[in-house]
Design a protein around this motif. Structure first.
Motif, PDB file in Angstrom:
ATOM      1  N   SER A  85      10.766  -4.472   1.920  1.00  0.00           N
ATOM      2  CA  SER A  85      12.151  -4.215   1.609  1.00  0.00           C
ATOM      3  C   SER A  85      12.984  -5.314   2.355  1.00  0.00           C
ATOM      4  O   SER A  85      13.704  -5.683   1.802  1.00  0.00           O
ATOM      5  CB  SER A  85      12.409  -2.738   1.965  1.00  0.00           C
ATOM      6  OG  SER A  85      14.021  -2.630   1.771  1.00  0.00           O
ATOM      7  N   ILE A  86      12.697  -5.505   3.658  1.00  0.00           N
ATOM      8  CA  ILE A  86      13.188  -6.477   4.298  1.00  0.00           C
ATOM      9  C   ILE A  86      13.002  -7.931   3.977  1.00  0.00           C
ATOM     10  O   ILE A  86      13.824  -8.716   3.620  1.00  0.00           O
ATOM     11  CB  ILE A  86      12.625  -6.586   5.812  1.00  0.00           C
ATOM     12  CG1 ILE A  86      13.167  -5.153   6.420  1.00  0.00           C
ATOM     13  CG2 ILE A  86      13.332  -7.753   6.644  1.00  0.00           C
ATOM     14  CD1 ILE A  86      12.901  -4.740   7.679  1.00  0.00           C
ATOM     15  N   THR A  87      11.600  -8.148   3.275  1.00  0.00           N
ATOM     16  CA  THR A  87      11.333  -9.557   3.051  1.00  0.00           C
ATOM     17  C   THR A  87      11.766  -9.753   1.477  1.00  0.00           C
ATOM     18  O   THR A  87      11.593 -10.952   1.157  1.00  0.00           O
ATOM     19  CB  THR A  87       9.983  -9.876   3.085  1.00  0.00           C
ATOM     20  OG1 THR A  87       9.119  -8.899   2.249  1.00  0.00           O
ATOM     21  CG2 THR A  87       9.427  -9.624   4.538  1.00  0.00           C
ATOM     22  N   GLN A  88      12.210  -8.746   0.848  1.00  0.00           N
ATOM     23  CA  GLN A  88      12.225  -8.878  -0.581  1.00  0.00           C
ATOM     24  C   GLN A  88      11.320  -9.668  -1.454  1.00  0.00           C
ATOM     25  O   GLN A  88      11.265 -10.060  -2.393  1.00  0.00           O
ATOM     26  CB  GLN A  88      13.578  -9.901  -0.829  1.00  0.00           C
ATOM     27  CG  GLN A  88      14.871  -9.305  -0.293  1.00  0.00           C
ATOM     28  CD  GLN A  88      15.342  -7.859  -1.000  1.00  0.00           C
ATOM     29  OE1 GLN A  88      15.581  -7.946  -1.735  1.00  0.00           O
ATOM     30  NE2 GLN A  88      15.588  -7.060   0.114  1.00  0.00           N
ATOM     31  N   SER A  89      10.056  -9.340  -0.965  1.00  0.00           N
ATOM     32  CA  SER A  89       8.801  -9.763  -1.525  1.00  0.00           C
ATOM     33  C   SER A  89       7.744  -8.262  -1.699  1.00  0.00           C
ATOM     34  O   SER A  89       6.794  -8.361  -1.061  1.00  0.00           O
ATOM     35  CB  SER A  89       8.090 -10.795  -0.699  1.00  0.00           C
ATOM     36  OG  SER A  89       8.945 -11.803  -0.642  1.00  0.00           O
ATOM     37  N   PRO A  90       8.284  -7.480  -2.404  1.00  0.00           N
ATOM     38  CA  PRO A  90       7.439  -6.238  -2.824  1.00  0.00           C
ATOM     39  C   PRO A  90       6.027  -6.724  -3.247  1.00  0.00           C
ATOM     40  O   PRO A  90       5.806  -7.405  -4.073  1.00  0.00           O
ATOM     41  CB  PRO A  90       8.027  -5.174  -3.606  1.00  0.00           C
ATOM     42  CG  PRO A  90       8.979  -6.389  -4.665  1.00  0.00           C
ATOM     43  CD  PRO A  90       9.286  -7.313  -3.613  1.00  0.00           C
ATOM     44  N   ARG A  91       4.970  -5.859  -2.520  1.00  0.00           N
ATOM     45  CA  ARG A  91       3.613  -6.092  -2.918  1.00  0.00           C
ATOM     46  C   ARG A  91       2.596  -5.178  -2.911  1.00  0.00           C
ATOM     47  O   ARG A  91       3.243  -3.826  -2.410  1.00  0.00           O
ATOM     48  CB  ARG A  91       2.950  -7.246  -1.917  1.00  0.00           C
ATOM     49  CG  ARG A  91       2.970  -6.819  -0.504  1.00  0.00           C
ATOM     50  CD  ARG A  91       2.181  -7.717   0.593  1.00  0.00           C
ATOM     51  NE  ARG A  91       3.413  -8.849   0.448  1.00  0.00           N
ATOM     52  CZ  ARG A  91       2.734 -10.250   0.315  1.00  0.00           C
ATOM     53  NH1 ARG A  91       1.552 -10.295   0.107  1.00  0.00           N
ATOM     54  NH2 ARG A  91       3.495 -11.102   0.537  1.00  0.00           N
ATOM     55  N   PRO A 119       5.021 -11.005  -9.079  1.00  0.00           N
ATOM     56  CA  PRO A 119       3.701 -11.410  -9.130  1.00  0.00           C
ATOM     57  C   PRO A 119       2.822 -10.742  -8.068  1.00  0.00           C
ATOM     58  O   PRO A 119       1.556 -10.910  -8.016  1.00  0.00           O
ATOM     59  CB  PRO A 119       3.717 -12.900  -8.965  1.00  0.00           C
ATOM     60  CG  PRO A 119       5.220 -13.029  -8.279  1.00  0.00           C
ATOM     61  CD  PRO A 119       6.031 -12.101  -8.680  1.00  0.00           C
ATOM     62  N   LEU A 120       3.368 -10.229  -7.072  1.00  0.00           N
ATOM     63  CA  LEU A 120       2.615  -9.818  -5.874  1.00  0.00           C
ATOM     64  C   LEU A 120       2.325  -8.256  -6.133  1.00  0.00           C
ATOM     65  O   LEU A 120       1.664  -7.672  -5.231  1.00  0.00           O
ATOM     66  CB  LEU A 120       3.325  -9.929  -4.336  1.00  0.00           C
ATOM     67  CG  LEU A 120       3.612 -11.168  -4.099  1.00  0.00           C
ATOM     68  CD1 LEU A 120       4.421 -11.263  -3.022  1.00  0.00           C
ATOM     69  CD2 LEU A 120       2.373 -12.052  -4.049  1.00  0.00           C
ATOM     70  N   ILE A 121       2.808  -7.776  -7.107  1.00  0.00           N
ATOM     71  CA  ILE A 121       2.490  -6.276  -7.358  1.00  0.00           C
ATOM     72  C   ILE A 121       1.518  -6.012  -8.522  1.00  0.00           C
ATOM     73  O   ILE A 121       1.805  -6.759  -9.776  1.00  0.00           O
ATOM     74  CB  ILE A 121       3.916  -5.584  -7.889  1.00  0.00           C
ATOM     75  CG1 ILE A 121       4.846  -5.619  -6.991  1.00  0.00           C
ATOM     76  CG2 ILE A 121       3.527  -3.881  -8.209  1.00  0.00           C
ATOM     77  CD1 ILE A 121       6.058  -5.027  -7.187  1.00  0.00           C
ATOM     78  N   ASN A 122       0.304  -5.350  -8.385  1.00  0.00           N
ATOM     79  CA  ASN A 122      -0.513  -4.890  -9.459  1.00  0.00           C
ATOM     80  C   ASN A 122      -0.316  -3.742  -9.881  1.00  0.00           C
ATOM     81  O   ASN A 122       0.152  -2.787  -9.140  1.00  0.00           O
ATOM     82  CB  ASN A 122      -2.072  -5.365  -8.591  1.00  0.00           C
ATOM     83  CG  ASN A 122      -2.387  -6.496  -8.268  1.00  0.00           C
ATOM     84  OD1 ASN A 122      -2.037  -7.709  -8.767  1.00  0.00           O
ATOM     85  ND2 ASN A 122      -2.948  -6.659  -7.097  1.00  0.00           N
TER      86      ASN A 122
END
Length: 304
Positions: A85-91, A119-122
């Protein structure tokens, strides 16, 4: 990370009660799953499961460890979600379930678009018309038609989906066109029913001049796959009750014909289900928002 992977495998083996099923869920071989459980038992110096050729049951120590293991994994998931949530890069990986018709026509086509945007979410998409237990099966989101029985689940409504009774022209030519819903119950006509293990006695809820009434329909064919029922209807084996979005193309082409239009089925709710804890995860919220918007638009486009 291997210790935490061992714990995750243990939790899935405990919840599914089967080493092979847990291995498939974790996308590993049964041998790897068994090895992870053995490593965990060696590390803890206890037996977590009693194994026989046919059964796998948790020991007393396994029952105790499961409770603590769930807390550990929940804490890790929450910490990862907070960082995302903080990095705005959900994975990470999302486990999603949907009924066959909903999944094939409305969810799967947009899954690559979601992956391209994040792209970091499968995604792990499971399609089944049977009822699913979100917690026991480790699901993050489940698309659902109807009303959930579990009142503890959170629900995000997508739409009320119109439904229709229909049959093929060949069926109607051979059997005639039904004039009353009673004909669905007295053997005059054959109904094609969606039924799965544990399903209640089958009834169709129709809107009549006296209000909504339930009819215990009869027919020689049943399946737990809604698309199988559609194919049987197209082949002339009976009358089927389907959401409009699943058969709009067949209605438009005339390969299926609406019947009993004066007593139509009541609409069915389509929704996303999730637990309160799952919705705290940014990737779950993003996926639900992404899919609800697109599914709503797709449903509108499929109205005849």
């Amino acid at each position: 990370m291997s210790y935490f992977e061992n714990i995750r495998t243990f939790v899935r083996v405990y919840e599914l009660g089967n080493m092979s099923a847990a291995a498939r869920d974790q996308r590993i071989s049964a041998a790897v799953a068994s090895s992870r459980i053995s490593q965990l038992e060696d590390y803890l110096n206890v037996r977590l499961f009693m194994r026989t050729t046919r059964q796998l049951n948790a020991t007393e120590q396994g029952e105790i460890f499961y409770t603590g293991a769930c807390k550990i994994l929940e804490t890790i998931d929450e910490a990862e979600a907070a960082v995302s949530s903080i990095t705005q890069s959900p994975r990470g990986t999302l486990h999603v379930a949907a009924p066959l018709g909903v999944g094939r026509r409305l969810v799967a086509p947009y899954a690559p678009d979601f992956k391209n945007e994040y792209p970091l979410i499968n995604l792990r998409l499971r399609l089944s018309d049977r009822k699913l237990d979100l917690t026991a099966e480790g699901l993050d989101v489940a698309f659902f038609l109807g009303l959930p029985e579990d009142s503890t689940l959170r629900i995000r409504k997508i739409a009320d989906c119109a439904r229709v009774l229909c049959a093929s022209p060949d069926y109607l030519k051979e059997h005639g066109t039904p004039q009353s819903p009673v004909e669905l119950c007295d053997g005059t006509h054959d109904s094609l029913n969606l039924r799965y293990p544990g399903a209640p006695e089958f009834q169709w809820s129709l809107q009549t001049s006296a209000g909504v009434q339930k009819f215990a329909v009869k027919g020689p064919f049943e399946s737990d796959d809604g698309d199988v029922l559609t194919n049987w209807a197209l082949q002339g084996y009976g009358i089927v009750l389907k959401p409009m979005f699943e058969i709009a193309e067949h209605l438009a082409s005339g390969t299926l014909v609406p019947v009993l239009e004066n007593t139509p089925p009541i609409p069915i709710q389509m929704a996303c289900l999730y637990t309160h804890r799952r919705h705290q995860d940014p990737k779950t919220r993003l996926f639900i928002d992404f899919m609800v918007d697109r599914v709503q638009k797709e449903l509108q486009s499929r109205q005849p």
